[in-house]
Design a protein around this motif. Sequence first.
Motif, short mmCIF file in Angstrom:
data_model
loop_
_atom_site.label_atom_id
_atom_site.label_comp_id
_atom_site.label_asym_id
_atom_site.label_seq_id
_atom_site.Cartn_x
_atom_site.Cartn_y
_atom_site.Cartn_z
N GLY A 1 -2.20 -5.23 12.87
CA GLY A 1 -1.92 -6.62 12.52
C GLY A 1 -0.46 -6.89 12.25
N LEU A 2 -0.19 -8.07 11.75
CA LEU A 2 1.17 -8.53 11.48
C LEU A 2 1.56 -8.19 10.05
CD1 LEU A 2 0.74 -12.07 13.06
CD2 LEU A 2 1.78 -10.05 14.13
N TRP B 1 4.76 -8.82 7.29
CA TRP B 1 6.03 -9.46 6.96
C TRP B 1 6.94 -8.45 6.28
CZ3 TRP B 1 8.63 -10.84 2.33
CH2 TRP B 1 9.65 -11.80 2.47
N TYR C 1 12.90 -9.10 0.47
CA TYR C 1 12.19 -8.04 1.18
C TYR C 1 10.81 -7.81 0.59
CZ TYR C 1 16.89 -6.85 2.82
OH TYR C 1 18.15 -6.89 3.38
N ALA C 2 9.87 -7.41 1.46
CA ALA C 2 8.61 -6.87 0.97
C ALA C 2 8.93 -5.55 0.29
CB ALA C 2 7.63 -6.68 2.12
N LEU D 1 7.93 -23.76 5.85
CA LEU D 1 8.28 -22.34 5.90
C LEU D 1 7.33 -21.55 6.80
CD1 LEU D 1 9.19 -21.63 2.17
CD2 LEU D 1 10.72 -22.15 4.07
N ALA D 2 6.32 -22.21 7.35
CA ALA D 2 5.46 -21.52 8.32
C ALA D 2 6.31 -21.17 9.52
CB ALA D 2 4.29 -22.42 8.73
N ALA E 1 -1.07 -20.85 6.70
CA ALA E 1 -0.95 -21.10 8.14
C ALA E 1 -1.94 -20.23 8.90
CB ALA E 1 0.48 -20.81 8.61
N TYR F 1 -2.38 -18.52 12.88
CA TYR F 1 -1.71 -18.18 14.13
C TYR F 1 -2.72 -17.60 15.10
CZ TYR F 1 2.43 -18.42 11.15
OH TYR F 1 3.40 -18.84 10.27
N TYR G 1 -4.78 -14.94 12.91
CA TYR G 1 -4.29 -14.45 11.62
C TYR G 1 -4.04 -15.63 10.68
CZ TYR G 1 -3.14 -10.10 14.07
OH TYR G 1 -3.20 -8.94 14.81
N GLN H 1 -1.91 -16.66 7.15
CA GLN H 1 -0.69 -16.24 6.46
C GLN H 1 -0.44 -17.19 5.30
OE1 GLN H 1 2.85 -17.80 7.89
NE2 GLN H 1 4.22 -16.21 7.11
N TYR I 1 2.56 -18.55 2.83
CA TYR I 1 4.02 -18.59 2.75
C TYR I 1 4.45 -19.38 1.51
CZ TYR I 1 3.06 -22.99 5.22
OH TYR I 1 2.56 -24.21 5.59
N PRO J 1 6.14 -11.79 -1.74
CA PRO J 1 6.34 -11.68 -0.29
C PRO J 1 5.31 -12.48 0.50
CG PRO J 1 5.17 -9.76 -1.08
CD PRO J 1 5.50 -10.57 -2.30
N PHE J 2 5.73 -13.08 1.60
CA PHE J 2 4.75 -13.70 2.49
C PHE J 2 3.79 -12.61 2.96
CE2 PHE J 2 8.23 -16.91 3.96
CZ PHE J 2 8.17 -17.53 2.73
N PHE K 1 0.15 -11.65 5.50
CA PHE K 1 -0.80 -12.00 6.56
C PHE K 1 -2.16 -11.37 6.25
CE2 PHE K 1 1.81 -13.86 9.90
CZ PHE K 1 3.09 -13.39 9.63
N PRO L 1 -5.65 -9.55 7.86
CA PRO L 1 -5.80 -8.50 8.87
C PRO L 1 -6.20 -9.01 10.24
CG PRO L 1 -7.66 -8.51 7.40
CD PRO L 1 -6.69 -9.50 6.84
#
Lengths: 119, 108
Positions: free
Chosen positions: A44-45, A47, A60-61, A104-105, B35, B37, B88, B90, B92, B96-97, B99, B101
Amino acid sequence: QVQLVQSGAEVKKPGSSVKVSCKASGGTFSSYAFSWVRQAPGQGLEWMGRITPMSGIADYAQKFQGRVTIFADTSTTTAYMEVSSLRSEDTAVYYCARGFGGSLAFWFWGQGTLVTVSS
Amino acid sequence: EIVLTQSPGTLSLSPGERATLSCRASQSVSNSHLAWYQQKPGQAPRLLIYGASSRDTGIPDRFSGSGSGTDFTLTISRLEPEDFAVYYCQQYGNLPFTFGPGTTVDIK
């Protein structure tokens, strides 16, 4: 129309560093933060962090704090992300992304840069 | 850090059917800064929904988002062939932002 164009694929040795660039065109460069998101193969994604060009402040994360540096060059409208002490688990596609219209998306994304870490 | 959980992990449906995807947050998402995606293989993610329920420009109205606080939903009213992809959520609203899974919508 905003476009984000990233630098090309990289192959790196474990322990080395890599720097990926994200060239922005269209819109006002300093008005929005640029985030970096990574995606390991089949995963997955995630950040990683962001830079706000106007202030130069990076967030930062926690996972990436200390090993990742994100910065921007307003003169060339380019954001950068550097990862040091690379390991095989850093093999991934790295994306830059930014917002729009006060949101911010992530409205705009780069095409992605594949970084392969292999001995 | 706000942890997002998406369910189901995989949704197997036929074209024309309705898809309902869930995203749950470990704590309230401020200002509904949530959000959705869509991502297809080999492509960058594409923004569908922001602010929990606002559609991005050019996104078909068969996509809709709802919810607030900790529970959010993405609904695709009638699946088109091009909608089979990974989705996904998310948040924001807080650093931290993060997501979720992802939910894979595949063809039954």
